[in-house]
Design a protein around this motif. Structure first.
Motif, PDB file in Angstrom:
ATOM      1  N   LEU A  76      27.225  -9.017 -47.086  1.00 29.41           N
ATOM      2  CA  LEU A  76      27.923  -8.019 -46.270  1.00 29.41           C
ATOM      3  C   LEU A  76      27.141  -6.706 -46.225  1.00 29.41           C
ATOM      4  O   LEU A  76      26.988  -6.094 -45.154  1.00 29.41           O
ATOM      5  N   LEU A  77      26.614  -6.263 -47.358  1.00 29.06           N
ATOM      6  CA  LEU A  77      25.838  -5.026 -47.403  1.00 29.06           C
ATOM      7  C   LEU A  77      24.555  -5.147 -46.595  1.00 29.06           C
ATOM      8  O   LEU A  77      24.172  -4.222 -45.860  1.00 29.06           O
ATOM      9  N   GLU A  78      23.875  -6.294 -46.718  1.00 28.11           N
ATOM     10  CA  GLU A  78      22.641  -6.485 -45.937  1.00 28.11           C
ATOM     11  C   GLU A  78      22.949  -6.535 -44.446  1.00 28.11           C
ATOM     12  O   GLU A  78      22.221  -5.944 -43.634  1.00 28.11           O
ATOM     13  N   ASP A  79      24.016  -7.254 -44.070  1.00 32.54           N
ATOM     14  CA  ASP A  79      24.422  -7.295 -42.656  1.00 32.54           C
ATOM     15  C   ASP A  79      24.688  -5.889 -42.121  1.00 32.54           C
ATOM     16  O   ASP A  79      24.266  -5.537 -41.021  1.00 32.54           O
ATOM     17  N   SER A  80      25.397  -5.097 -42.908  1.00 31.64           N
ATOM     18  CA  SER A  80      25.752  -3.741 -42.476  1.00 31.64           C
ATOM     19  C   SER A  80      24.502  -2.905 -42.220  1.00 31.64           C
ATOM     20  O   SER A  80      24.415  -2.178 -41.220  1.00 31.64           O
ATOM     21  N   TYR A  81      23.535  -3.011 -43.118  1.00 29.67           N
ATOM     22  CA  TYR A  81      22.295  -2.233 -42.957  1.00 29.67           C
ATOM     23  C   TYR A  81      21.497  -2.712 -41.740  1.00 29.67           C
ATOM     24  O   TYR A  81      21.081  -1.903 -40.900  1.00 29.67           O
ATOM     25  N   VAL A  82      21.285  -4.025 -41.655  1.00 31.58           N
ATOM     26  CA  VAL A  82      20.443  -4.568 -40.584  1.00 31.58           C
ATOM     27  C   VAL A  82      21.096  -4.352 -39.219  1.00 31.58           C
ATOM     28  O   VAL A  82      20.428  -3.951 -38.251  1.00 31.58           O
ATOM     29  N   ILE A  83      22.391  -4.601 -39.113  1.00 26.78           N
ATOM     30  CA  ILE A  83      23.084  -4.480 -37.827  1.00 26.78           C
ATOM     31  C   ILE A  83      23.060  -3.043 -37.314  1.00 26.78           C
ATOM     32  O   ILE A  83      22.813  -2.789 -36.126  1.00 26.78           O
ATOM     33  N   TYR A  84      23.287  -2.075 -38.212  1.00 30.34           N
ATOM     34  CA  TYR A  84      23.385  -0.679 -37.770  1.00 30.34           C
ATOM     35  C   TYR A  84      22.052   0.070 -37.781  1.00 30.34           C
ATOM     36  O   TYR A  84      21.900   1.065 -37.070  1.00 30.34           O
ATOM     37  N   ARG A  85      21.073  -0.413 -38.572  1.00 31.36           N
ATOM     38  CA  ARG A  85      19.835   0.347 -38.692  1.00 31.36           C
ATOM     39  C   ARG A  85      18.603  -0.354 -38.121  1.00 31.36           C
ATOM     40  O   ARG A  85      17.587   0.296 -37.861  1.00 31.36           O
ATOM     41  N   VAL A  86      18.652  -1.670 -37.950  1.00 34.71           N
ATOM     42  CA  VAL A  86      17.466  -2.415 -37.516  1.00 34.71           C
ATOM     43  C   VAL A  86      17.662  -3.043 -36.139  1.00 34.71           C
ATOM     44  O   VAL A  86      16.821  -2.879 -35.248  1.00 34.71           O
ATOM     45  N   ASP A  87      18.758  -3.768 -35.939  1.00 29.86           N
ATOM     46  CA  ASP A  87      18.991  -4.463 -34.664  1.00 29.86           C
ATOM     47  C   ASP A  87      19.249  -3.470 -33.523  1.00 29.86           C
ATOM     48  O   ASP A  87      19.628  -2.312 -33.752  1.00 29.86           O
ATOM     49  N   GLN A  88      19.058  -3.978 -32.307  1.00 34.84           N
ATOM     50  CA  GLN A  88      19.327  -3.177 -31.097  1.00 34.84           C
ATOM     51  C   GLN A  88      20.276  -3.964 -30.191  1.00 34.84           C
ATOM     52  O   GLN A  88      20.072  -5.154 -29.964  1.00 34.84           O
ATOM     53  N   TYR A  89      21.292  -3.260 -29.650  1.00 35.32           N
ATOM     54  CA  TYR A  89      22.297  -3.933 -28.838  1.00 35.32           C
ATOM     55  C   TYR A  89      22.539  -3.183 -27.522  1.00 35.32           C
ATOM     56  O   TYR A  89      23.649  -3.159 -27.012  1.00 35.32           O
ATOM     57  N   THR A  90      21.505  -2.582 -26.983  1.00 31.50           N
ATOM     58  CA  THR A  90      21.657  -1.904 -25.695  1.00 31.50           C
ATOM     59  C   THR A  90      21.751  -2.934 -24.578  1.00 31.50           C
ATOM     60  O   THR A  90      21.376  -4.105 -24.750  1.00 31.50           O
TER      61      THR A  90
END
Length: 320
Positions: A177-191
């Motif tokens: 959950l912590l890794e998902d939170s970091y990657v989703i909000y800080r690494v991935d792009q959803y534009t």
């Protein structure tokens, strides 16, 4: 890229090895637990194969990510099947029936992952999609740990594996959950024009590898125990045939097996609660029947008998 390629190959090999052994145990023992484990591992392989293609095939990654943001059918099926199987597995280990409430959790999980994709594209949407899966994994860990502490009739092996699976589920549910939170909000792009998703979760991989190592430990340890039991059974059959061949009485059999273990006269007397003189008399009778004069010749006679082909067919049938 070579390192990523080798990493994927090793993961798939590990999953496939554990699954092959699970299939083997299911075919031999016909236990539902091994069928559930096999399905669970099969979807590990399926999930990793998809992630592997998103990492190496750009066209597939683009298509998969776009589909994931609208109708994530493949990922939803993987999570639902694994949630269902893991629930049944933990209850099987705990010797408990799966409750209606627990089945309801899986149904709610399915509904949640079907409705969240209807939201507008955003990091929060993806985070909410994954959230219940990690919470469910932590719930299974807490559930297993709680009931494990309340149960006293577990074998040491069942207690060991249930404890580690429960503990791992709690810890890695949080880490994933912590890794998902970091990657989703800080690494991935959803534009709208640029959807870039990192589909691999390293903590999830570590958890799946830990599960496989626990399974491999169980399979190989159980196989060793089976082999030891077969060997012991063979030796028992051999000894019984040896005693019948030379006409030993029940008491002489008890003393003979202690002679084969290099026990002294006094140790034999103490172990079977006979006087030293009585033990010497029985040993003298054993010597006469074997036509030997020394203790080490008893062992030689036993080994010679086993090598002579007088063991019979029942030994070979025991090993089947």
């Amino acid at each position: 890229m070579v390192a990523v390629f080798l990493y994927n190959i090793l993961l798939i090999v590990l999953y496939a090895l554990a699954m092959a052994l699970s299939i083997n145990f299911f075919l031999r023992r016909k236990q539902t637990l091994f069928l559930l484990v096999t399905i669970y591992l099969l979807f590990f392989i399926f999930d990793n194969a998809i992630i592997y293609m998103t990492e190496f095939i750009n066209s597939f990654a683009s298509s998969y990510n776009e589909t994931f943001m609208s109708i994530p059918v493949a990922k939803t099926i993987i999570y639902v099947v694994n949630a269902y199987c893991s629930l049944l597995i933990i209850n099987n280990l705990l010797k408990r029936k799966t409750s209606f409430l627990q089945y309801s959790f899986v149904v709610l999980l399915t509904i949640w992952m079907s409705l969240v994709p209807l939201m507008a594209n955003s990091a929060t949407k993806v985070w909410l999609y994954y959230l219940p899966n990690q919470l469910f994994l932590m719930y299974l860990g807490l559930y297993g740990w709680h009931h494990l502490k309340k149960t006293t009739d577990f074998s040491p092996a069942r207690y060991f594996y249930t404890k580690w699976i429960s503990l791992s589920s709690m810890i890695f549910g949080l880490l994933i959950l912590l890794e998902d939170s970091y990657v989703i909000y800080r690494v991935d792009q959803y534009t709208f024009l640029n959807v870039k998703i990192n589909n691999r979760n390293i903590c999830e991989d570590i958890f799946s590898m830990l599960v496989c190592f626990l399974l491999l430990h169980y399979f190989f340890k159980t196989e060793e125990q089976v082999i030891e039991e077969v060997v012991e059974e063979k030796e028992d059959v051999q000894f019984q045939q040896f005693c019948r061949h030379y006409g030993f009485t029940q008491r002489e059999q008890e003393i003979c097996i202690l002679l084969l273990e290099h026990k002294s006269n006094q140790q034999i007397a103490d172990e079977i609660f006979l006087s030293l003189g009585t033990v010497k008399t029985h040993i003298h009778n054993i010597f006469i029947k074997l036509n030997v004069k020394k203790r080490n010749q008893v062992i030689e006679a036993y080994e010679a008998f086993n090598k002579s082909g007088k063991i019979g067919t029942e030994i070979s049938s025991t090993a089947v």
